[in-house]
Design a protein around this motif. Structure first.
Motif, PDB file in Angstrom:
ATOM      1  N   TRP A 135       6.594 -11.585  -7.485  1.00  0.00           N
ATOM      2  CA  TRP A 135       5.590 -12.175  -8.365  1.00  0.00           C
ATOM      3  C   TRP A 135       4.283 -12.330  -7.592  1.00  0.00           C
ATOM      4  O   TRP A 135       4.271 -12.913  -6.501  1.00  0.00           O
ATOM      5  N   ASN A 180       0.909 -17.536  -4.981  1.00  0.00           N
ATOM      6  CA  ASN A 180       1.990 -16.589  -5.278  1.00  0.00           C
ATOM      7  C   ASN A 180       2.713 -16.210  -4.007  1.00  0.00           C
ATOM      8  O   ASN A 180       2.137 -16.235  -2.911  1.00  0.00           O
ATOM      9  N   THR A 186       6.839 -19.232 -12.750  1.00  0.00           N
ATOM     10  CA  THR A 186       7.361 -17.981 -13.318  1.00  0.00           C
ATOM     11  C   THR A 186       8.526 -18.241 -14.278  1.00  0.00           C
ATOM     12  O   THR A 186       9.349 -17.364 -14.513  1.00  0.00           O
ATOM     13  N   THR A 209       6.222 -16.365 -19.780  1.00  0.00           N
ATOM     14  CA  THR A 209       6.152 -14.931 -19.484  1.00  0.00           C
ATOM     15  C   THR A 209       6.234 -14.022 -20.728  1.00  0.00           C
ATOM     16  O   THR A 209       6.621 -14.459 -21.815  1.00  0.00           O
ATOM     17  N   LYS A 254       0.133 -13.926 -13.294  1.00  0.00           N
ATOM     18  CA  LYS A 254       0.909 -13.265 -12.238  1.00  0.00           C
ATOM     19  C   LYS A 254       1.707 -12.142 -12.856  1.00  0.00           C
ATOM     20  O   LYS A 254       2.002 -12.203 -14.060  1.00  0.00           O
ATOM     21  N   ILE A 263       5.003  -8.961 -12.001  1.00  0.00           N
ATOM     22  CA  ILE A 263       6.026  -8.416 -11.095  1.00  0.00           C
ATOM     23  C   ILE A 263       6.538  -7.109 -11.696  1.00  0.00           C
ATOM     24  O   ILE A 263       6.739  -7.009 -12.915  1.00  0.00           O
TER      25      ILE A 263
END
Ligand code: SIN
Length: 280
Positions: free
Chosen positions: A101, A204, A231, A236, A255, A257
């Motif tokens: 992340w 992060n 997260t 999300t 953020k 990933i």
């Protein structure tokens, strides 16, 4: 939710992200279309487009509607344009770019304001990208923790993403030469978005290593708490790519990933980044 004249925005989750339907970004755009896309970016933090077959030139043109293109300090330049990074995983590679992340390029003084990623080739399944809303991450903290974090800075550096061993198992190469040394910059743990005025959590796991004025050991418990808090699934969305998909994300309040779950298959993406301000 905003109503738009030039496209329909379909939210991807309750927290963040929308697919914009009915607009073709692979051709020249008018000022009012560009203004609406920017508005949607500020509303949804990450916006997606489907079925856009864009050359590198068109990707750069689209990026320049929103700012100056950023030259990445570490990632290897491939192809004719240094602004266009090839984010690739070959079938035999074991690691990917962005596997933790992160916000992009947090170790520099002025991290990019955003990035635009265009899919050329994707695996038959897997290879999704997850995004997390960092306004919500901040707003859902207690008043006590908000007050504690408000004056704090975290020191970010690029030692987890560049330098020795960074290229082991990866197709997209980053700087690992002997002259490379980590670049570090301290940024506020809570940053205020320059366009919306909203506060977002800005730490992060990929680049924030300790709090300014504290040791790494002292910093770890609170950092780990914030990494986990920021997260959680409620903040999300998850995007499944197809060839021609484009994501445009706001790096100041989000953020992301890259999910590394497609061993043995190829994934080939092109990315441009946009220059940003010093976080405040
Ligand atoms: C990145 O972190 O910019 C790459 C994201 C992805 O490949 O999905």
């Amino acid at each position: 939710m905003g109503e738009y004249r030039h496209f329909e925005a379909k939210p991807l989750s309750g927290a963040v992200g929308a697919v914009l339907h009915g607009i073709d970004i692979s051709h020249d755009l008018a000022d009012d279309q560009i203004a609406e896309i920017r508005e949607a970016l500020l509303e949804y933090l990450v916006i997606f487009f489907r079925d856009q077959r864009m050359s590198d030139e068109r990707l750069m043109t689209f990026g320049r509607y929103f700012g100056e293109l950023y030259l990445h300090p570490n990632l290897a330049k491939k192809g004719p344009y240094p602004e266009v990074i090839h984010v690739v995983k070959e079938p035999e590679a074991t690691r990917v770019v962005g596997a933790e992340w992160h916000t992009d390029t947090g170790h520099v003084e002025c991290p990019p304001m955003g990035a635009i990623l265009h899919a050329l080739e994707v695996p038959p399944k897997g290879g999704d990208t997850l995004f997390s809303n960092q306004y919500l991450a901040y707003e859902s903290l207690s008043d006590g923790l908000k007050a504690t974090l408000d004056g704090m800075k975290a020191v970010h550096d690029d030692s987890r993403v560049a330098g020795p061993n960074a290229n082991k198992g990866r197709s997209t190469e980053t700087r690992d030469d002997e002259e490379w040394t980590p670049t570090a910059n301290a940024h506020p743990v809570v940053r205020t978005h320059p366009e919306t005025g909203r506060k977002a959590l800005y730490v992060n796991v990929a680049s924030a290593h300790y709090f300014e004025g504290m040791t790494k050991e002292e910093s770890q418990p609170l950092l780990q708490y914030l990494f986990k808090h920021s997260t959680q699934p409620e903040f999300t969305c998850r995007f499944t790519w197809a060839p021609g998909s484009v994501a445009f994300w706001d790096n100041r309040c989000l953020k992301h990933i890259a999910v590394n779950d497609y061993q043995g298959y190829r994934r080939d993406m092109r990315r441009v980044q946009l220059c940003g301000d010093r976080p405040v």
